[in-house]
Design a protein around this motif. Structure first.
Motif, mmCIF file in Angstrom:
data_model
loop_
_atom_site.group_PDB
_atom_site.id
_atom_site.type_symbol
_atom_site.label_atom_id
_atom_site.label_comp_id
_atom_site.label_asym_id
_atom_site.label_seq_id
_atom_site.Cartn_x
_atom_site.Cartn_y
_atom_site.Cartn_z
ATOM 1 N N GLU A 1 0.829 -1.205 0.000
ATOM 2 C CA GLU A 1 0.000 0.000 0.000
ATOM 3 C C GLU A 1 0.863 1.254 0.000
ATOM 4 O O GLU A 1 2.023 1.222 0.391
ATOM 5 N N ALA A 2 0.289 2.323 -0.508
ATOM 6 C CA ALA A 2 0.993 3.604 -0.547
ATOM 7 C C ALA A 2 0.041 4.692 -0.081
ATOM 8 O O ALA A 2 -1.150 4.676 -0.415
ATOM 9 N N ILE A 3 0.602 5.619 0.706
ATOM 10 C CA ILE A 3 -0.224 6.724 1.204
ATOM 11 C C ILE A 3 0.060 7.961 0.355
ATOM 12 O O ILE A 3 1.219 8.297 0.093
ATOM 13 N N VAL A 4 -0.987 8.610 -0.115
ATOM 14 C CA VAL A 4 -0.838 9.892 -0.813
ATOM 15 C C VAL A 4 -1.787 10.897 -0.159
ATOM 16 O O VAL A 4 -2.804 10.518 0.428
ATOM 17 N N LEU A 5 -1.425 12.167 -0.275
ATOM 18 C CA LEU A 5 -2.273 13.206 0.304
ATOM 19 C C LEU A 5 -3.219 13.748 -0.761
ATOM 20 O O LEU A 5 -2.889 13.761 -1.949
ATOM 21 N N VAL A 6 -4.363 14.175 -0.325
ATOM 22 C CA VAL A 6 -5.343 14.727 -1.262
ATOM 23 C C VAL A 6 -5.745 16.128 -0.803
ATOM 24 O O VAL A 6 -5.587 16.491 0.365
ATOM 25 N N GLU A 7 -6.203 16.888 -1.751
ATOM 26 C CA GLU A 7 -6.645 18.241 -1.454
ATOM 27 C C GLU A 7 -8.149 18.261 -1.689
ATOM 28 O O GLU A 7 -8.617 17.839 -2.734
ATOM 29 N N ASP A 8 -8.845 18.721 -0.725
ATOM 30 C CA ASP A 8 -10.312 18.682 -0.784
ATOM 31 C C ASP A 8 -10.761 20.141 -0.635
ATOM 32 O O ASP A 8 -10.992 20.621 0.466
ATOM 33 N N ARG A 9 -10.835 20.854 -1.783
ATOM 34 C CA ARG A 9 -11.083 22.304 -1.737
ATOM 35 C C ARG A 9 -12.579 22.564 -1.855
ATOM 36 O O ARG A 9 -13.193 22.266 -2.870
ATOM 37 N N ARG A 10 -13.145 23.118 -0.810
ATOM 38 C CA ARG A 10 -14.591 23.410 -0.838
ATOM 39 C C ARG A 10 -14.932 24.372 0.295
ATOM 40 O O ARG A 10 -14.082 24.682 1.144
ATOM 41 N N ASP A 11 -16.189 24.800 0.304
ATOM 42 C CA ASP A 11 -16.636 25.697 1.367
ATOM 43 C C ASP A 11 -16.839 24.905 2.652
ATOM 44 O O ASP A 11 -17.292 23.759 2.621
ATOM 45 N N SER A 12 -16.497 25.557 3.746
ATOM 46 C CA SER A 12 -16.722 24.913 5.046
ATOM 47 C C SER A 12 -18.225 24.886 5.335
ATOM 48 O O SER A 12 -19.010 25.567 4.674
ATOM 49 N N SER A 13 -18.570 24.124 6.328
ATOM 50 C CA SER A 13 -19.973 24.150 6.775
ATOM 51 C C SER A 13 -20.231 25.503 7.451
ATOM 52 O O SER A 13 -19.301 26.184 7.900
ATOM 53 N N LYS A 14 -21.481 25.890 7.516
ATOM 54 C CA LYS A 14 -21.862 27.158 8.169
ATOM 55 C C LYS A 14 -21.375 27.177 9.613
ATOM 56 O O LYS A 14 -20.820 28.156 10.095
ATOM 57 N N GLU A 15 -21.571 26.040 10.278
ATOM 58 C CA GLU A 15 -21.169 25.910 11.689
ATOM 59 C C GLU A 15 -19.690 26.198 11.873
ATOM 60 O O GLU A 15 -19.290 26.929 12.766
#
Ligand code: NAG
Ligand code: NAG
Ligand code: NAG
Ligand code: NAG
Length: 628
Positions: A166-180
């Motif tokens: 197995e190999a670990i890679v990082l991901v970027e998850d670009r989106r708006d935060s929740s209102k909270e």
């Protein structure tokens, strides 16, 4: 004609004004930098040089440095021979440049990895989101599409775990935060953030086995990366890099250690449900659930699990202790830390077991990037990133070596040291040129040889040859002197071949036939050039055209004719003598007195004695004339 040149100008001028010109200028900006190696055999390679300071030569671990210099992540243009994966020996001499593999775009985390049970070189490129797997013959075995930069991919890790399954890679998850979440930091609109995460990939199928995101797990209020305040951060057009994950590893149970630079925290993440089991905050210290006894760290990198000793989990990090933002430093210099963690007690404890100080001392920081490697003998190899500064330390922390790139404008993401055997699948290269040696007053041949990546060569044999590669006549031998070895041979060799010889004297590689560059005019008219041209003619069988045919044959033929005429003359003389003698015997020539036989050389005497007799006289005189 005027129409044509008008056309040319109108076509070329706009082209020149366009950006390509600018690009070319950028690419070649550093071409002549004194901090770069350049090679005759590999003009496309311009590897950065090192400044090396070996303080304990006997203690340095044998091995090779693995680094991937880059100017900056998100580079607008490729470099020109200096950006990409490189292997150097322990003195900073280039062993391999792989700049062609990633076409001079930044390569990150170039290292040795266990890929499905095999030792492979691996690195990742941010621009294309590709993972590269290269074997020790420098053959690209696999190029894995890991994602798209800025969308679902983040280049920090391409980390093969355990048996390489197995190999670990990082991901970027670009989106708006929740209102909270946004409200939690007092922001009333949508806050666009990079919710970094990671995934564990099956290295056979490259399908994810596990995926994790920081969204709604790490709150925006944990961030310490807030220059300009919340409003500025949330309005960043790219997204607020509020957490900035940079490394992930697994512990003895398979749970994850996750390092987040912009929260100054290390998180323990459950392999079962992805929940955060605990967080070790490098700045908050003794507050709350942790007893850290003065342990502080910040902007840290490269968390690695080093083992569980029955009571404590041991991890290492590079405590950068300072970033490039306005947050004040947490320590007077960057350092490598071994931390012992016990999280099954109240309060949880974290203790510094060992600290490796930045080799350049107080005030020296790796304000971004960097890594901590443990060598098989227990030594520690640190990558301090800026100018690719790296250092080796004994198990108890003593500095044995420190090296920095000579080029101030380059750094590396991480640095490593490995034992390595490089056996290229391609042949070595030779470049040959002839010149006029004023000192030796003849044409000499200068040959450069190299074999990108070969670690086992001890020396080179140089042969002169023909355009067919046969025969090969050895003209020179030389110990290998570095990445490229140069040899000068007194004489002109129109074609050369070099053989790479290993430490046991075995031939391990042979260059293709290298044609010597035409000698300059002043070197053309020397005996050496003439001899070589003659030899080449000989080898090509061109000399057969005249050799063997006797160019002096006409002279020799006239000699044999003379010989014939001589014998003919002798016989005629004898016949004439007999005739005269017979006639005389019969009484026809009573008044003639016959001479005795005379040596031919004694012409005058013979002529005198033959006297008035016309026939013999004519005969003998013709003989002399013809025979001359
Ligand atoms: C080499 O490193 C040692 C130890 O850090 C230092 O004292 C010395 O000045 C360095 N030498 C050079 C030439 O930088
Ligand atoms: C942030 O922006 C809001 C309006 O969007 C404003 O009311 C508030 O004062 C701003 N805060 C700061 C610290 O500038
Ligand atoms: C484990 O390591 C920690 C930190 O070095 C140490 O305090 C502890 O005694 C070790 N435990 C064992 C069982 O060796
Ligand atoms: C080199 O050789 C040429 C031709 O034989 C001769 O004229 C010349 O003086 C020589 N030069 C030197 C430096 O020996």
């Amino acid at each position: 004609m005027p129409t044509q040149s008008w056309l040319k100008t109108s076509l070329v001028l706009p082209l020149l004004l366009l950006s390509p010109l600018q690009s070319v200028a950028d690419i070649h900006h550093h071409d002549k930098d004194a901090g770069l190696f350049s090679y005759v055999t590999h003009p496309e390679i311009k590897a950065p040089r090192w400044k090396v300071n070996i303080t304990e030569p006997d203690l340095v671990t044998p091995g090779y440095w693995f680094v991937a210099p880059f100017e900056r992540i998100d580079q607008p243009e490729p470099g020109n021979g200096w950006i990409g994966p490189h292997i150097y020996d322990g003195n900073g001499e280039l062993v391999w440049s792989g700049v062609h593999l990633n076409k001079n775009w930044d390569a990150i985390d170039f290292k040795m990895s266990n890929v499905r049970g095999q030792d492979m070189m691996t690195f990742v490129t941010q621009r294309d989101g590709d993972g590269f797997i290269v074997d020790n013959s420098f053959t690209l075995k696999e190029k894995v599409d890991l994602g798209t930069f800025g969308v679902d991919f983040n280049s920090h890790e391409f980390y093969f775990n355990d048996d390489g399954s197995e190999a670990i890679v990082l991901v970027e998850d670009r989106r708006d935060s929740s209102k909270e979440q946004a409200l939690g930091i007092g922001y009333e609109k949508d806050c666009k953030c990079l919710f970094d995460g990671f995934k564990v990939l099956d290295t056979k199928t490259w399908k994810p086995l596990f995926e994790w995101t920081s969204f709604d797990r790490i709150s925006l209020s944990e961030s310490t990366f807030l220059d300009g305040g919340v409003n500025t951060s949330c309005e960043d057009s790219w997204g607020w890099d509020y957490v900035h994950l940079n490394s992930v590893d697994r512990d003895q149970n398979g749970d994850f250690y996750v390092s987040a630079r912009h929260t100054d925290s290390i998180y323990k993440v459950s392999k079962d449900d992805g929940r955060i089991m605990w967080r070790l905050h490098g700045r908050q210290g003794d507050e709350g659930e942790w007893d850290m006894k003065g342990l502080r760290f910040s902007r840290q990198h490269n968390v690695r699990f080093r083992g569980f000793n029955g009571t404590h989990e041991l991890i290492t990090i590079l405590d950068n202790a300072n970033g490039q933002d306005k947050q004040h430093s947490s320590h007077p210099f960057s350092r490598g830390l071994t931390i012992a963690i016990k999280a099954d007690v109240e309060p949880k404890t974290a203790r510094i077991v060992q600290a490796i100080d930045h080799p350049l001392g107080e005030g020296s920081y790796a304000p971004r990037r960097g890594n901590y490697q443990v060598l098989p003998n227990g030594h520690i190899f640190m990558g301090w990133s800026e100018q690719a500064t790296q250092s080796e330390h004994t198990e108890d922390g003593k500095l044995v070596m420190q090296a920095t790139l000579a080029t101030e404008w380059l750094g590396t993401y991480r640095s490593y040291k490995y034992p390595f055997v490089g056996q290229p699948a391609y042949p070595p290269k030779a470049a040959s040129a002839a010149y006029m040696s004023e000192y030796r007053n003849t044409t000499s041949t200068m040959v450069h040889v190299s074999w990108n990546g070969a670690t086992e060569i001890a020396s080179w044999n140089l042969y002169k040859t023909t355009e067919t590669g046969s025969p090969m006549i050895k003209i020179f031998s030389k110990e290998k002197t570095g990445f490229e070895t140069s040899m000068v041979w007194e004489g002109f060799a129109a074609y050369v071949i070099a053989e790479a010889i290993d430490k046991s004297g075995k031939v391990v590689g042979r260059t293709n036939i290298a044609k010597t560059l035409e000698p300059p005019e002043d070197a053309m008219m020397s005996a050496a050039v003439a001899e070589e041209l003659f030899w080449l003619q000989e080898m090509r069988g061109e000399n057969d055209g005249w050799r063997g045919k006797d160019v002096y044959a006409p002279v020799e033929r006239s000699f044999s004719v003379s010989l014939l005429i001589f014998f003919f003359g002798v016989i005629c003389s004898i016949v004439a003598f007999i005739v005269v003698w017979r006639l005389r015997a019969k009484g026809y020539l009573r008044g003639v007195r016959l001479p005795r036989y005379q040596a031919l050389a004694d012409q005058e005497m013979a002529e005198e004695e033959v006297g008035e007799q016309p026939f013999p006289k004519r005969l003998s005189s013709r003989y002399y004339r013809d025979g001359s």
